[in-house]
Each structure stands twice: as structure tokens, then as C-alpha cells.
Design a protein around this motif. Structure first.
Motif, PDB file in Angstrom:
ATOM      1  N   GLU A 259       0.845  -1.203   0.000  1.00  0.00           N
ATOM      2  CA  GLU A 259       0.000   0.000   0.000  1.00  0.00           C
ATOM      3  C   GLU A 259       0.882   1.255   0.000  1.00  0.00           C
ATOM      4  OE1 GLU A 259      -2.754  -0.061   3.284  1.00  0.00           O
ATOM      5  OE2 GLU A 259      -3.653  -1.926   2.598  1.00  0.00           O
ATOM      6  N   CYS A 260       2.208   1.075   0.122  1.00  0.00           N
ATOM      7  CA  CYS A 260       3.126   2.227   0.029  1.00  0.00           C
ATOM      8  C   CYS A 260       3.214   2.636  -1.447  1.00  0.00           C
ATOM      9  CB  CYS A 260       4.513   1.839   0.524  1.00  0.00           C
ATOM     10  SG  CYS A 260       4.563   1.483   2.294  1.00  0.00           S
ATOM     11  N   THR A 261       3.732   3.842  -1.682  1.00  0.00           N
ATOM     12  CA  THR A 261       3.795   4.334  -3.065  1.00  0.00           C
ATOM     13  C   THR A 261       4.746   3.481  -3.913  1.00  0.00           C
ATOM     14  OG1 THR A 261       5.642   5.790  -2.625  1.00  0.00           O
ATOM     15  CG2 THR A 261       3.433   6.733  -2.291  1.00  0.00           C
ATOM     16  N   PHE A 262       4.595   3.613  -5.226  1.00  0.00           N
ATOM     17  CA  PHE A 262       5.444   2.885  -6.172  1.00  0.00           C
ATOM     18  C   PHE A 262       6.935   3.193  -5.907  1.00  0.00           C
ATOM     19  CE2 PHE A 262       7.535   2.733 -10.407  1.00  0.00           C
ATOM     20  CZ  PHE A 262       7.343   1.389 -10.670  1.00  0.00           C
ATOM     21  N   GLU A 263       7.238   4.463  -5.670  1.00  0.00           N
ATOM     22  CA  GLU A 263       8.631   4.877  -5.467  1.00  0.00           C
ATOM     23  C   GLU A 263       9.215   4.202  -4.225  1.00  0.00           C
ATOM     24  OE1 GLU A 263       6.065   6.984  -5.985  1.00  0.00           O
ATOM     25  OE2 GLU A 263       6.559   7.379  -8.091  1.00  0.00           O
ATOM     26  N   VAL A 264       8.412   4.142  -3.155  1.00  0.00           N
ATOM     27  CA  VAL A 264       8.882   3.529  -1.903  1.00  0.00           C
ATOM     28  C   VAL A 264       9.061   2.019  -2.096  1.00  0.00           C
ATOM     29  CG1 VAL A 264       8.131   2.967   0.469  1.00  0.00           C
ATOM     30  CG2 VAL A 264       8.026   5.327  -0.358  1.00  0.00           C
ATOM     31  N   VAL A 265       8.114   1.391  -2.773  1.00  0.00           N
ATOM     32  CA  VAL A 265       8.228  -0.053  -3.006  1.00  0.00           C
ATOM     33  C   VAL A 265       9.468  -0.344  -3.864  1.00  0.00           C
ATOM     34  CG1 VAL A 265       7.122  -2.012  -4.202  1.00  0.00           C
ATOM     35  CG2 VAL A 265       5.792  -0.588  -2.630  1.00  0.00           C
ATOM     36  N   GLN A 266       9.694   0.489  -4.881  1.00  0.00           N
ATOM     37  CA  GLN A 266      10.871   0.288  -5.743  1.00  0.00           C
ATOM     38  C   GLN A 266      12.173   0.475  -4.965  1.00  0.00           C
ATOM     39  OE1 GLN A 266      10.846  -0.811  -9.081  1.00  0.00           O
ATOM     40  NE2 GLN A 266       8.763  -1.186  -8.416  1.00  0.00           N
ATOM     41  N   ALA A 267      12.173   1.402  -4.024  1.00  0.00           N
ATOM     42  CA  ALA A 267      13.406   1.689  -3.277  1.00  0.00           C
ATOM     43  C   ALA A 267      13.646   0.676  -2.149  1.00  0.00           C
ATOM     44  CB  ALA A 267      13.332   3.112  -2.695  1.00  0.00           C
ATOM     45  N   SER A 268      12.617  -0.121  -1.798  1.00  0.00           N
ATOM     46  CA  SER A 268      12.771  -1.069  -0.683  1.00  0.00           C
ATOM     47  C   SER A 268      13.460  -2.348  -1.166  1.00  0.00           C
ATOM     48  CB  SER A 268      11.395  -1.401  -0.105  1.00  0.00           C
ATOM     49  OG  SER A 268      10.659  -2.141  -1.068  1.00  0.00           O
ATOM     50  N   ASP A 269      13.851  -3.200  -0.208  1.00  0.00           N
ATOM     51  CA  ASP A 269      14.460  -4.483  -0.582  1.00  0.00           C
ATOM     52  C   ASP A 269      13.402  -5.559  -0.763  1.00  0.00           C
ATOM     53  OD1 ASP A 269      17.307  -3.701  -0.270  1.00  0.00           O
ATOM     54  OD2 ASP A 269      16.641  -3.313   1.786  1.00  0.00           O
ATOM     55  N   TYR A 270      12.358  -5.491   0.071  1.00  0.00           N
ATOM     56  CA  TYR A 270      11.290  -6.489   0.023  1.00  0.00           C
ATOM     57  C   TYR A 270       9.956  -5.773   0.166  1.00  0.00           C
ATOM     58  CZ  TYR A 270      15.185  -9.488   1.473  1.00  0.00           C
ATOM     59  OH  TYR A 270      16.395 -10.122   1.561  1.00  0.00           O
ATOM     60  N   ASN A 271       8.918  -6.326  -0.454  1.00  0.00           N
ATOM     61  CA  ASN A 271       7.576  -5.799  -0.192  1.00  0.00           C
ATOM     62  C   ASN A 271       6.588  -6.939  -0.225  1.00  0.00           C
ATOM     63  OD1 ASN A 271       5.778  -5.621  -2.866  1.00  0.00           O
ATOM     64  ND2 ASN A 271       7.935  -5.323  -3.423  1.00  0.00           N
ATOM     65  N   GLY A 272       5.581  -6.813   0.611  1.00  0.00           N
ATOM     66  CA  GLY A 272       4.549  -7.859   0.642  1.00  0.00           C
ATOM     67  C   GLY A 272       3.518  -7.561   1.708  1.00  0.00           C
ATOM     68  N   SER A 273       2.539  -8.437   1.766  1.00  0.00           N
ATOM     69  CA  SER A 273       1.387  -8.249   2.650  1.00  0.00           C
ATOM     70  C   SER A 273       1.787  -8.241   4.122  1.00  0.00           C
ATOM     71  CB  SER A 273       0.405  -9.387   2.416  1.00  0.00           C
ATOM     72  OG  SER A 273       0.989 -10.592   2.877  1.00  0.00           O
ATOM     73  N   THR A 274       0.813  -7.949   4.959  1.00  0.00           N
ATOM     74  CA  THR A 274       1.043  -7.950   6.407  1.00  0.00           C
ATOM     75  C   THR A 274       1.582  -9.314   6.851  1.00  0.00           C
ATOM     76  OG1 THR A 274      -0.798  -6.423   6.593  1.00  0.00           O
ATOM     77  CG2 THR A 274      -0.133  -7.540   8.606  1.00  0.00           C
ATOM     78  N   LYS A 275       0.953 -10.385   6.355  1.00  0.00           N
ATOM     79  CA  LYS A 275       1.388 -11.736   6.758  1.00  0.00           C
ATOM     80  C   LYS A 275       2.819 -11.990   6.276  1.00  0.00           C
ATOM     81  CE  LYS A 275       0.123 -16.633   6.348  1.00  0.00           C
ATOM     82  NZ  LYS A 275       1.509 -17.052   6.270  1.00  0.00           N
ATOM     83  N   TYR A 276       3.116 -11.537   5.050  1.00  0.00           N
ATOM     84  CA  TYR A 276       4.459 -11.724   4.493  1.00  0.00           C
ATOM     85  C   TYR A 276       5.490 -11.024   5.392  1.00  0.00           C
ATOM     86  CZ  TYR A 276       8.381 -10.837   1.260  1.00  0.00           C
ATOM     87  OH  TYR A 276       9.618 -10.729   0.690  1.00  0.00           O
ATOM     88  N   ILE A 277       5.166  -9.795   5.803  1.00  0.00           N
ATOM     89  CA  ILE A 277       6.099  -9.039   6.647  1.00  0.00           C
ATOM     90  C   ILE A 277       6.323  -9.777   7.974  1.00  0.00           C
ATOM     91  CG2 ILE A 277       6.418  -6.868   7.945  1.00  0.00           C
ATOM     92  CD1 ILE A 277       4.969  -5.428   5.619  1.00  0.00           C
ATOM     93  N   VAL A 278       5.233 -10.238   8.588  1.00  0.00           N
ATOM     94  CA  VAL A 278       5.338 -10.962   9.870  1.00  0.00           C
ATOM     95  C   VAL A 278       6.221 -12.201   9.678  1.00  0.00           C
ATOM     96  CG1 VAL A 278       4.005 -12.303  11.567  1.00  0.00           C
ATOM     97  CG2 VAL A 278       3.098 -10.126  10.721  1.00  0.00           C
ATOM     98  N   ASP A 279       5.953 -12.970   8.626  1.00  0.00           N
ATOM     99  CA  ASP A 279       6.698 -14.219   8.404  1.00  0.00           C
ATOM    100  C   ASP A 279       8.180 -13.948   8.122  1.00  0.00           C
ATOM    101  OD1 ASP A 279       4.364 -15.553   8.782  1.00  0.00           O
ATOM    102  OD2 ASP A 279       3.982 -16.002   6.665  1.00  0.00           O
ATOM    103  N   VAL A 280       8.459 -12.927   7.310  1.00  0.00           N
ATOM    104  CA  VAL A 280       9.867 -12.644   6.960  1.00  0.00           C
ATOM    105  C   VAL A 280      10.642 -12.218   8.211  1.00  0.00           C
ATOM    106  CG1 VAL A 280      11.395 -11.037   5.708  1.00  0.00           C
ATOM    107  CG2 VAL A 280       9.456 -12.103   4.527  1.00  0.00           C
ATOM    108  N   ILE A 281      10.060 -11.338   9.006  1.00  0.00           N
ATOM    109  CA  ILE A 281      10.794 -10.854  10.195  1.00  0.00           C
ATOM    110  C   ILE A 281      10.982 -11.988  11.201  1.00  0.00           C
ATOM    111  CG2 ILE A 281      10.769  -9.206  12.130  1.00  0.00           C
ATOM    112  CD1 ILE A 281      11.246  -7.902   9.353  1.00  0.00           C
ATOM    113  N   ASN A 282       9.935 -12.786  11.437  1.00  0.00           N
ATOM    114  CA  ASN A 282      10.073 -13.876  12.408  1.00  0.00           C
ATOM    115  C   ASN A 282      11.091 -14.923  11.955  1.00  0.00           C
ATOM    116  OD1 ASN A 282       8.295 -12.768  14.248  1.00  0.00           O
ATOM    117  ND2 ASN A 282       6.507 -13.809  13.409  1.00  0.00           N
TER     118      ASN A 282
END
Ligand code: 13P
Ligand code: SF4
Length: 368
Positions: A259-282
Motif C-alpha cells: 500500500e506504500c507508493t510505487f517509489e517507496v516499493v521500488q526503493a525497498s528491498d522487500y515488499n509484501g502483505s502484512t502476513k508476508y512481513i510478519v513471516d519474513v521478520i520472524n
């Protein structure tokens, strides 16, 4: 129905002073007592963005898709207290039996993004778009939308998406050989379509305020029309936030919600849903560094649950989701007391015909 904060404020009853004056210990004790008394007749669902004081008492915690699935699978509870926002409670009502009541502890818990697309605006947009493109267009709505919008989409043989299945569903829609009309989050729509190979020049924006199709620099055919809506929380993360945290921690991984802007998603290393974020960090390795661009209640919980890693908010000075935060322990206690008194308040009930069509769109997503 439009759940703009100012409007919905009118409907939320004030908490009784007995609850207002209870201490934290008393409030927690009361939740435990009522949960014990109601047993499996009660189900408390908590979205990842809820406060810790609410998550602590949730029978199931998850993202919007997971919570919808929990609600659908449950057949013992006749009271489902939904600690999340209004569109999620509506979805739970659509997917549960008629004798199960879905309760939203505070009616002011709407979603500013869902409020950015009304049924009337959608009908107007559809008229213009079908005049232009004929039947070669299919509506797809993010679940962060009202039941009326989901029903509209179901009626037109479209589907819903969540952030955790957006790629799969948008790919399916692209394979229909039709133009996708994506509501109401332009960023999730743009980020997902771009991931699947759609060029930015093949996307147009529908502006519901001017009622115009904004086509910029388009030399190619349009494949996706994006509704001009956004999340007021996620849109606030910036590329400057990313540059700033990378200048302090050279080896940091930046992970953001789509839900972040295109520019922010492009500049990030990873992007994904809430569940994806929880799973990646854990699952991340000990000692790794992470900056997370999503809602603060969840980021703070991930920081506390992952002390063996260095986890930061991408922007610690940003506001939390104000509507998610409407639900607190006091409103939870109030809802439970009302159930116990058999004076149930804040039941979210979707009109039957709307529910039938909305379910078509939700079922298509679940089956895909
Ligand atoms: P999820 O579908 O990832 O739970 O997100 C819901 C939401 O409101 C994100 O801002
Ligand atoms: Fe809506 Fe954004 Fe809050 Fe999610 S975080 S509920 S999209 S306003």
C-alpha cells in the motif's frame, strides 16, 4: 454506507462511567471472566494492527484474509467480536451463518481508504469506462472496500483481492484478456500490476472527484485502470525515510507493505502483505537489521518479539492507523458486557442482497 469518521461518530455510544473508571487489572479480569463464561459461544478476532491490550485476548490473530477464513470456519460461536475495522467485520458477517453476530467494538473503526470509493462513485465510473472500453473491462476490488463495492464487483463477475493474494488474482484477471478496473487502492494496484510486467504507461487513473480518466504519457494500450484512492497510513512512508535509515545502518533490509507508493516499493528491498512481513521478520537470521514500513502497533510487536534482531520502524514519527486504534480494551469489555446482558450492541449486518453479490466476489477470490 460511507464510514467517514465524522459521520460514524454519531452512532457510537459513549462508554458507561463504570467501564471508564475501571483499572487495567479490573478490565483484564473482566475479559477473562466473560470469556470463561461464554466459552466457545464467543470468538474474539484480532487484526495484526490492533493494540497489544486487545491482541492479548484475541482467540485468533491474523491479517484480513486469515481472519475472514477463521470467521468462515467457525461454527460454534454465536458472537464474533471483530477487533479490526469496519470492512473486515462486514466480510466476516458475509461469510458467517445468519445466527452468528459479528460485533465491532467501536463503530468509529472505519478505514479511510475504503471510504475513498462509494457505490455511487463506482457506478458513475463504470458508466464512463464501459462507454469507452465496452465489455472488455473487469472490476477487481481490494477487500479494503465497502460491502456495496464488493457486491458491485460480484455482480459484474469480478473478484476481490487481499494484499496476500494480489499477485495471483491480478495475474488471473490479466489472463482474461480484459482491462482491469482496480479499486480502491491505486498503490496496491500499481505495485502488483508492475510486478506482473505491466508498464506504468499501460496504467491509467480514475479520479472519482473530477470523474475523469487521467492518462499520462500513454503511448500504449491501457491494461489497468487504478482508482485514485490510498491508505493514509502507508502513503506516508517516503523514499527519504529509506535513504535516511540506510545512511545510519548500511546493511539494513527495508521491507514495506504494497500500500506504500510505487517509489517507496521500488526503493525497498522487500515488499509484501502484512502476513508476508510478519513471516519474513520472524524467520530472519539472528543479528540481521530490518526497517519496516507498515502500521506501528504491528511494527512495535515485531520489535519486541524479535529482540535477537535489530528491528526498526521505517518512520517512527508517523501516526498509527487512527481507526484501528479506536478499538481498545475498554471497548472490548463494553462489547463483552453487552453480550452477557443479552443487549448486544454494534452488530455489523450487511443487507442480504448486497451480501449475496459480495459473497460471489469473495468466493471467486477464495476459489482462485
Ligand atoms: P491485510 O490485508 O494485510 O491484513 O491489510 C489490511 C490493511 O488494512 C492494510 O492496511
Ligand atoms: Fe485502512 Fe490504511 Fe488503516 Fe489499513 S492501515 S485500515 S488501509 S487506513
Amino acid at each position: 454506507m460511507n464510514w467517514l469518521l465524522e459521520e460514524s461518530k454519531l452512532f457510537q455510544e459513549k462508554l458507561p462511567t463504570t467501564i471508564e473508571n475501571m483499572s487495567l487489572i479490573e478490565l483484564e479480569q473482566r475479559v477473562r471472566e466473560i470469556k470463561d463464561k461464554l466459552g466457545e459461544k464467543l470468538l474474539i478476532l484480532g487484526h495484526h494492527y490492533q493494540k497489544d491490550e486487545v491482541i492479548k485476548f484475541s482467540d485468533a490473530v491474523g491479517d484480513s484474509l486469515q481472519l475472514a477464513q477463521y470467521a468462515e470456519k467457525n461454527d460454534t460461536a454465536n458472537h464474533i467480536v471483530f477487533c479490526g475495522v469496519h470492512f473486515m467485520a462486514e466480510t466476516a458477517d458475509i461469510l458467517t451463518n445468519d445466527d452468528q453476530h459479528v460485533i465491532l467494538p467501536d463503530l468509529r473503526a472505519g478505514c479511510s481508504m475504503a471510504d475513498m470509493a462509494t457505490y455511487e462513485q463506482t457506478i458513475k465510473a463504470w458508466k464512463v469506462l464501459t462507454e469507452k472500453y465496452g465489455n472488455d473491462i473487469i472490476p477487481v476490488t481490494y477487500v479494503n472496500s465497502t460491502a456495496e463495492i464488493k457486491a458491485f464487483v460480484g455482480e459484474k463477475n469480478g473478484t476481490t483481492v487481499t494484499s496476500s493474494n494480489a499477485e495471483k488474482i491480478v495475474e488471473w484477471a490479466l489472463n482474461q484478456g480484459k482491462i482491469i478496473f482496480f479499486l480502491p487502492d491505486q498503490h496496491l494496484g500499481r505495485n502488483t500490476a508492475h510486478k506482473l510486467g505491466v508498464d506504468l504507461a499501460e496504467m491509467a487513473i480514475w479520479n472519482p472527484i473530477t470523474e475523469e480518466l487521467e492518462i499520462e504519457n500513454n503511448t500504449q494500450d491501457i491494461k489497468v485502470v487504478l482508482w485514485k484512492g490510498h491508505c493514509s497510513v502507508h502513503e506516508n512512508f517516503t523514499v527519504e525515510n529509506i535513504n535516511s535509515i540506510r545512511s545510519i545502518h548500511k546493511d539494513i533490509n527495508v521491507i514495506v507493505h504494497p500500500e506504500c507508493t510505487f517509489e517507496v516499493v521500488q526503493a525497498s528491498d522487500y515488499n509484501g502483505s502484512t502476513k508476508y512481513i510478519v513471516d519474513v521478520i520472524n524467520a530472519a537470521e539472528k543479528g540481521t537489521k530490518w526497517a519496516i514500513g507498515t502500521e506501528h502497533n504491528l511494527v512495535n510487536r515485531l520489535i519486541n518479539d524479535n529482540m535477537d534482531k535489530q528491528v526498526y520502524s521505517l518512520n517512527p514519527y508517523m501516526c498509527s492507523c487512527l481507526t484501528m486504534n479506536r478499538i481498545d480494551l475498554k471497548h472490548l469489555v463494553w462489547s463483552l458486557e453487552n453480550i452477557l446482558k443479552k443487549d448486544v450492541k454494534n452488530i455489523i449486518k450487511v443487507d442480504q442482497q448486497v451480501a449475496v453479490n459480495a459473497k460471489k466476489a469473495l468466493n471467486k477470490m477464495m476459489n482462485l
